[in-house]
Scaffold this motif. Sequence first.
Motif, short mmCIF file in Angstrom:
data_model
loop_
_atom_site.label_atom_id
_atom_site.label_comp_id
_atom_site.label_asym_id
_atom_site.label_seq_id
_atom_site.Cartn_x
_atom_site.Cartn_y
_atom_site.Cartn_z
N ARG A 117 0.78 -0.95 0.05
CA ARG A 117 0.07 0.15 -0.04
C ARG A 117 0.96 1.18 -0.01
O ARG A 117 0.35 2.37 -0.77
CB ARG A 117 -0.80 -0.07 1.28
CG ARG A 117 -1.68 1.38 1.51
CD ARG A 117 -2.60 0.96 2.34
NE ARG A 117 -2.05 0.64 3.82
CZ ARG A 117 -1.84 1.54 4.61
NH1 ARG A 117 -1.97 2.80 4.41
NH2 ARG A 117 -1.47 0.93 5.89
N LEU A 118 2.06 1.11 0.61
CA LEU A 118 2.88 2.24 0.98
C LEU A 118 4.09 2.46 -0.25
O LEU A 118 4.80 3.13 -0.05
CB LEU A 118 3.31 2.35 2.05
CG LEU A 118 2.37 2.61 3.32
CD1 LEU A 118 3.00 2.60 4.59
CD2 LEU A 118 1.64 3.94 3.26
N ASP A 119 3.99 1.35 -1.18
CA ASP A 119 5.13 1.38 -2.24
C ASP A 119 6.47 1.14 -1.58
O ASP A 119 7.57 1.83 -1.79
CB ASP A 119 4.92 2.43 -3.20
CG ASP A 119 3.75 2.43 -3.95
OD1 ASP A 119 3.52 1.36 -4.23
OD2 ASP A 119 3.14 3.48 -4.51
N ILE A 120 6.54 0.65 -0.60
CA ILE A 120 7.81 0.22 0.16
C ILE A 120 8.47 -0.82 -0.27
O ILE A 120 7.91 -2.06 -0.30
CB ILE A 120 7.53 0.03 1.83
CG1 ILE A 120 7.07 1.28 2.61
CG2 ILE A 120 8.95 -0.33 2.18
CD1 ILE A 120 6.85 0.88 4.00
N PRO A 121 9.62 -0.76 -1.03
CA PRO A 121 10.19 -1.80 -1.59
C PRO A 121 10.56 -3.03 -1.03
O PRO A 121 11.12 -2.96 0.10
CB PRO A 121 11.33 -1.27 -2.53
CG PRO A 121 11.85 -0.20 -1.78
CD PRO A 121 10.45 0.53 -1.32
N PHE A 122 10.24 -4.25 -1.34
CA PHE A 122 10.76 -5.63 -0.30
C PHE A 122 10.73 -6.67 -1.25
O PHE A 122 10.04 -6.57 -2.42
CB PHE A 122 9.70 -5.81 0.92
CG PHE A 122 8.21 -6.46 0.42
CD1 PHE A 122 8.06 -7.64 0.47
CD2 PHE A 122 7.29 -5.49 -0.04
CE1 PHE A 122 6.95 -8.21 0.16
CE2 PHE A 122 5.92 -6.08 -0.59
CZ PHE A 122 5.96 -7.27 -0.52
N GLN A 123 11.28 -8.03 -0.62
CA GLN A 123 11.14 -9.06 -1.32
C GLN A 123 10.91 -10.17 -0.27
O GLN A 123 11.60 -9.88 0.81
CB GLN A 123 12.18 -9.30 -2.23
CG GLN A 123 13.69 -9.65 -1.85
CD GLN A 123 14.67 -9.99 -2.83
OE1 GLN A 123 15.21 -8.92 -3.75
NE2 GLN A 123 14.97 -11.15 -2.96
N THR A 124 10.75 -11.17 -0.74
CA THR A 124 10.39 -12.18 0.38
C THR A 124 11.70 -13.17 0.41
O THR A 124 12.01 -13.61 -0.44
CB THR A 124 9.26 -13.26 -0.09
OG1 THR A 124 7.91 -12.49 -0.28
CG2 THR A 124 8.97 -14.47 0.67
N GLU A 125 12.15 -13.20 1.47
CA GLU A 125 13.28 -14.01 2.06
C GLU A 125 12.80 -15.52 2.61
O GLU A 125 12.21 -15.48 3.40
CB GLU A 125 14.32 -13.11 2.77
CG GLU A 125 15.54 -14.13 3.16
CD GLU A 125 16.36 -13.36 3.99
OE1 GLU A 125 17.89 -13.69 3.82
OE2 GLU A 125 16.05 -12.44 4.75
N VAL A 126 13.26 -16.49 1.63
CA VAL A 126 12.69 -17.68 1.93
C VAL A 126 14.04 -18.32 2.87
O VAL A 126 15.02 -18.39 2.38
CB VAL A 126 12.54 -18.65 0.71
CG1 VAL A 126 12.07 -19.93 1.14
CG2 VAL A 126 11.47 -18.07 -0.19
N SER A 127 13.54 -18.87 4.13
CA SER A 127 14.35 -19.68 4.78
C SER A 127 13.59 -20.88 5.22
O SER A 127 12.76 -20.90 6.03
CB SER A 127 14.65 -18.97 6.11
OG SER A 127 15.52 -17.78 5.83
#
Length: 353
Positions: free
Chosen positions: A275-285
């Motif tokens: 919603r806030l356009d905060i860049p992220f990615q999912t880190e799989v562990s």
Amino acid sequence: MNYDPVPFLKKIISLPGLSGYEDPVRQAIAEDWGPMVDELKVSRLGSLYGIQRGTTEEPRPRILLAAHMDAIGLMATMVQNGFIRFTEIGGIDPRILPGQKVIVHGRHDLPGIIGQPAPRLLPQSIGKKTVPMEYLFIDVGLSAEETSHLVRPGDPISFVQQPLELTENTLAGHTLDNRASVTALSICLAELSSIRHSWDVWAVATVQEEETLAGAFTSPVDISPDIVVAIDVTFAKGPGANDHRTVPFGKGITLGWGPNTHPAIYDAFKKVAERLDIPFQTEVSPANSGTDAMGLQIAEGGLPSIYISIPIRYMHTPVELVSIKDIQRAGHLLAQTVSSFEPGFKQQIRWED
């Protein structure tokens, strides 16, 4: 509340505070958090609690936001002919040690350098390989008698690399793991101090993550939170580090996904970031995350958890590198997600794959 994180970050990465010896950095964090929280406490093991109370009637739900403040370093094992032999606190790669400047925290602080014997004086089996830690030593420039008097087995030894701003957005130094995340907590607290939030927020600078997870195991028992969040660092892409186990540098934070993450908490943070356009990615562990989330999650009979990470380069060296923007993104996401929680959100938490 306007908050510039850089001076605080530079201050705390210039301080000692090894795992089990966190007092110097804890004092600095307490000074920074004091004006932004309703109450400060110190646990019996030394973790720091900064409490911001929510705006709804008691009993209010509680969220615990944890970033470990302890650092890797060294520990004296013996003084041999005036030179200090040592072992590691936390994971240390011996390749980076020769030539490093250190402070030996003996009867009083002693500046020193890490040296190694000339190649011809080492066993032939070592050859051109990395010199093992057992052959390295610290020279403090004193006589054998003076060194033996001032340095005892068990004295901690910290790195003294000063912070270096490479650009307006990149900072290098030691102990960015995990004081970058402590700074993200400061940003979060500053933002929350000027907006309404229903939940009580417990910001926790935990102890001993690098060795025992002691702060992570014990803090939830003190606090009895409804949700727990660990903020830590992760491996950014760089020379020789470009596979699926690394993430882009300076391009956003990561949300952890794996056994230490509750799907409902992941979804809550993901929705706010989108919603806030905060860049992220999912880190799989697929196994344990290597963060405080491992301890937080299993306290109190099990708690809904997630871990959020800030990418850094050259982890566990005295020249770790971080993006200031990513620290700010982490703090902003924490504050906005916490403030989005309604009092009844905890009743909506279900484990759904």
